[in-house]
Motif scaffolding. Structure first.
Motif, PDB file in Angstrom:
ATOM      1  N   VAL A  14       0.823  -1.200   0.000  1.00 59.33           N
ATOM      2  CA  VAL A  14       0.000   0.000   0.000  1.00 59.33           C
ATOM      3  C   VAL A  14       0.863   1.259   0.000  1.00 59.33           C
ATOM      4  N   ARG A  15       0.503   2.185  -0.869  1.00 57.70           N
ATOM      5  CA  ARG A  15       1.162   3.496  -0.917  1.00 57.70           C
ATOM      6  C   ARG A  15       0.081   4.561  -0.766  1.00 57.70           C
ATOM      7  N   ARG A  16       0.224   5.384   0.251  1.00 61.17           N
ATOM      8  CA  ARG A  16      -0.733   6.468   0.457  1.00 61.17           C
ATOM      9  C   ARG A  16      -0.359   7.664  -0.410  1.00 61.17           C
ATOM     10  N   ASN A  17      -1.401   8.319  -0.895  1.00 62.97           N
ATOM     11  CA  ASN A  17      -1.203   9.481  -1.752  1.00 62.97           C
ATOM     12  C   ASN A  17      -2.189  10.552  -1.289  1.00 62.97           C
ATOM     13  N   ASP A  18      -1.672  11.571  -0.612  1.00 67.16           N
ATOM     14  CA  ASP A  18      -2.540  12.610  -0.059  1.00 67.16           C
ATOM     15  C   ASP A  18      -3.162  13.491  -1.130  1.00 67.16           C
ATOM     16  N   SER A  19      -2.708  13.379  -2.378  1.00 68.92           N
ATOM     17  CA  SER A  19      -3.304  14.162  -3.455  1.00 68.92           C
ATOM     18  C   SER A  19      -4.591  13.528  -3.981  1.00 68.92           C
ATOM     19  N   PRO A  21      -8.412  11.790  -3.564  1.00 68.29           N
ATOM     20  CA  PRO A  21      -9.522  11.923  -2.628  1.00 68.29           C
ATOM     21  C   PRO A  21      -9.313  11.014  -1.423  1.00 68.29           C
ATOM     22  N   ALA A  22      -9.705  11.473  -0.249  1.00 67.72           N
ATOM     23  CA  ALA A  22      -9.356  10.789   0.995  1.00 67.72           C
ATOM     24  C   ALA A  22      -9.810   9.338   1.039  1.00 67.72           C
ATOM     25  N   LEU A  23     -10.962   9.010   0.464  1.00 64.23           N
ATOM     26  CA  LEU A  23     -11.487   7.646   0.535  1.00 64.23           C
ATOM     27  C   LEU A  23     -11.349   6.884  -0.775  1.00 64.23           C
ATOM     28  N   ALA A  24     -10.521   7.359  -1.689  1.00 61.38           N
ATOM     29  CA  ALA A  24     -10.342   6.676  -2.975  1.00 61.38           C
ATOM     30  C   ALA A  24      -9.227   5.646  -2.872  1.00 61.38           C
ATOM     31  N   PHE A  25      -9.384   4.551  -3.604  1.00 57.25           N
ATOM     32  CA  PHE A  25      -8.297   3.572  -3.703  1.00 57.25           C
ATOM     33  C   PHE A  25      -8.338   2.890  -5.065  1.00 57.25           C
ATOM     34  N   ALA A  26      -7.180   2.424  -5.492  1.00 58.10           N
ATOM     35  CA  ALA A  26      -7.057   1.643  -6.725  1.00 58.10           C
ATOM     36  C   ALA A  26      -6.015   0.570  -6.491  1.00 58.10           C
ATOM     37  N   ALA A  27      -6.290  -0.632  -6.977  1.00 57.31           N
ATOM     38  CA  ALA A  27      -5.390  -1.765  -6.798  1.00 57.31           C
ATOM     39  C   ALA A  27      -5.086  -2.402  -8.142  1.00 57.31           C
ATOM     40  N   GLY A  28      -3.832  -2.779  -8.351  1.00 59.60           N
ATOM     41  CA  GLY A  28      -3.435  -3.481  -9.563  1.00 59.60           C
ATOM     42  C   GLY A  28      -3.224  -4.957  -9.282  1.00 59.60           C
ATOM     43  N   VAL A  29      -3.943  -5.804 -10.001  1.00 62.47           N
ATOM     44  CA  VAL A  29      -3.879  -7.250  -9.785  1.00 62.47           C
ATOM     45  C   VAL A  29      -3.331  -7.906 -11.042  1.00 62.47           C
ATOM     46  N   GLY A  32      -0.485 -14.381 -10.646  1.00 65.11           N
ATOM     47  CA  GLY A  32       0.778 -14.951 -10.199  1.00 65.11           C
ATOM     48  C   GLY A  32       1.686 -14.008  -9.452  1.00 65.11           C
ATOM     49  N   ALA A  33       1.362 -12.723  -9.415  1.00 64.81           N
ATOM     50  CA  ALA A  33       2.219 -11.766  -8.709  1.00 64.81           C
ATOM     51  C   ALA A  33       2.098 -11.982  -7.201  1.00 64.81           C
ATOM     52  N   PRO A  34       3.211 -11.842  -6.458  1.00 66.67           N
ATOM     53  CA  PRO A  34       3.175 -12.099  -5.013  1.00 66.67           C
ATOM     54  C   PRO A  34       2.504 -10.996  -4.208  1.00 66.67           C
ATOM     55  N   GLN A  35       2.234  -9.839  -4.821  1.00 66.71           N
ATOM     56  CA  GLN A  35       1.619  -8.763  -4.077  1.00 66.71           C
ATOM     57  C   GLN A  35       0.625  -7.998  -4.953  1.00 66.71           C
ATOM     58  N   ILE A  36      -0.256  -7.298  -4.290  1.00 67.19           N
ATOM     59  CA  ILE A  36      -1.259  -6.476  -4.947  1.00 67.19           C
ATOM     60  C   ILE A  36      -0.935  -5.027  -4.623  1.00 67.19           C
ATOM     61  N   ASP A  37      -0.566  -4.267  -5.622  1.00 67.13           N
ATOM     62  CA  ASP A  37      -0.175  -2.876  -5.417  1.00 67.13           C
ATOM     63  C   ASP A  37      -1.417  -2.004  -5.265  1.00 67.13           C
TER      64      ASP A  37
END
Length: 516
Positions: A14-19, A21-29, A32-37
């Motif tokens: 997880v990477r926080r980005n204060d720029s 919207p406060a409750l927005a999120f996006a994830a890249g899946v 086979g990848a070991p993590q979800i960005d």
């Protein structure tokens, strides 16, 4: 790997980005990848197995939104069954899945999904508004994917399991108990509202949310406000004018709020039109109408609030509810406020949706002899909310007299012409005109060909005579592929208001992502 087999281990990065919207999120899946960005705003709750922009009827410390029968907002959860995209069971929320190549981007606003996936809508596509309307139509021809410049964009209004190969499967939410009578049902509503209040205000949160009721003079929002008041809510907001009038206060809920003991602030529905900072963009870009744009003038009042509404009451509290099995998706409206609420931040709470999966029991209560005293007959008759409101101390003639709408439609699949100057602010209309001049999205040849089909085939498919004849024979409407809904409207200028607004909101999110 089979559908029922356990997925490989994964973790959120997880990477926080204060720029953002406060409750927005996006994830890249990626398979086979070991993590979800994940990239998210400052108000999103994060743990090893959860990314949450919501609240639920349960202990906040356990981060169990995926296990709650009543929840609001959105989130992601790593469960024993794999990655799950969470959508609140009592919330006008959605998750957006943008698929480009072997990567799936999941976000809780449409424009952020596109921005994070480095994708865009097809500028010249005139039917996004129509297609998004079919996403929430309760019919067996439901489809949920739109073509984008680099891939596809899907919209889901319920919780989905994301399989290792990126396929999506719907997840059935936890079931509520049975409701044998009105008293049991009302007690359940109050209890779950109170529990969500406690969760949303938990001091362990990054952002805490205090309740406020948004109400009108109809049925559903006064009933939601009455339930909220019984659970501890003390404040309300209301907007006085229906969407097609700028005078009077026919739709004001101020008198109802006062009778309920709520401290109410009243706004004028059309005050947003006095602004020159394009307040419509984030509303129109969130859905196919932008109908909740009137909320823009109440931003300061709604910041860090849990906003209780009557969304869904027109269906859940209709006497006919539950007579036929529910199919997904389940449309409740209100989706155009999602970008706005993510930015404030605020959470929406659609009270009628609590326990609504038990349609058989709720419908039986509405139609029961015990509710006859609260049935007034006619097309606008909802015994459950009428009883809730009247028993809370509001006089019968003070609400639910006739249906009115506060929300303007910038584009509607049933509307053939629309005067945009009557809805867009002057600044927004100029910006849209400039975009149309620059992009020139309308193909005259395509518009002509589509018009010929509309006047021939479309006139037959969408005639009221055919519709009534099929319904008399028990044939669901529409009886043909939902894509043919496009033949109900011509290719027209106002269809591109959505494309313009999404492009502007994607640009804003891209700038925020670059800054973070």
């Amino acid at each position: 790997m089979g559908i029922n087999e356990a997925p490989p281990p994964a973790a959120f990065s997880v990477r926080r980005n204060d720029s953002l919207p406060a409750l927005a999120f996006a994830a890249g899946v990626v398979p086979g990848a070991p993590q979800i960005d994940v990239v998210c705003g400052a108000g999103v709750e994060v743990s090893e197995s959860n990314v949450i922009a919501g609240a639920w009827a349960g202990d906040f410390g356990q981060l169990g939104m995926d296990r709650a029968a009543t929840s609001v907002g959105t989130g992601l959860a790593l469960t024993a069954e794999g990655l799950v995209g969470l959508v609140g069971t009592a919330s006008a929320s959605a998750l957006y899945y943008c698929r480009v190549g072997q990567r799936l981007t999941v976000a809780n606003t449409l424009a952020l999904a596109l921005a994070a996936a480095d994708d865009d809508l097809v500028t010249s596509e005139p039917f996004y508004a129509n297609d998004m309307a079919t996403f929430v139509m309760d019919d067996p021809t439901y489809r949920n994917a739109m073509r984008t410049q680099r891939g596809t964009l899907s919209v889901f209004y319920g919780t989905m399991r994301i399989l290792p190969d990126l396929r999506l499967l719907p997840v059935t939410p936890p079931s509520p108990p049975d409701f044998p009578d009105f008293a049991t049902y009302r007690a359940y509503l109050v209890d779950h509202v109170r529990r969500v209040f406690d969760n949303a205000a938990d001091p362990r949160r990054r952002r805490r949310f205090q309740p406020i009721a948004a109400l009108s003079a109809g049925y559903d929002s006064p009933a939601a406000a009455a339930i909220a008041r019984a659970a501890g809510c003390r404040e309300a907001v209301t907007f006085g004018q229906p969407h097609d009038r700028s005078d009077g206060n026919d739709d004001s809920g101020s008198a109802i709020a006062t009778a309920l003991g709520l401290d109410v602030t009243e706004y004028r529905t059309h005050d947003y039109r006095r602004r020159d900072d394009l307040p419509e963009v984030e509303f129109i870009a969130s859905s196919y109408t932008g109908g909740q744009v009137y909320l823009a003038s109440a931003g300061d009042r709604l910041r860090e609030r849990l906003v209780l509404s009557g969304y869904g009451g027109d269906r859940v509290w209709d006497p006919g509810y539950g007579r036929v099995p529910l199919r997904s998706p389940f449309s409740i409206g209100g989706y155009s406020q999602n970008e706005f609420f993510a930015r404030l931040p605020a959470l929406d709470f659609a009270v009628p949706m609590i326990g609504s999966i038990n349609g058989r029991a709720i419908g039986a209560i509405s139609r029961s002899q015990a509710m006859a005293a609260w049935s007034v007959g006619g097309d606008y008759d909802r015994p459950i909310p009428r009883r809730i409101v009247e028993e809370a101390g509001v006089a019968r003639g003070a609400f639910g007299a006739r249906k009115q709408r506060a929300a303007p439609d910038y584009d509607n699949f049933a509307r053939r012409t629309l005067d945009l100057a009557a809805f867009l602010t002057p600044a927004a209309l100029r910006a849209f005109d400039d975009w149309m001049t620059r992009e020139r999205p309308i193909s005259r040849a395509r518009a002509l060909g589509h018009g010929l089909l509309l006047r021939s085939v479309g006139a037959l498919l969408w005639s009221n005579k055919l519709r009534r004849a099929l319904l008399r024979r028990g044939i669901a409407w529409p009886p043909f592929a939902s894509r043919l809904l496009r033949l109900k409207v011509p290719i027209r200028r106002n269809a591109y208001v959505f494309n313009w607004a999404v492009a502007e909101q994607v640009r804003r999110h891209r700038r925020a992502l670059a800054q973070g």
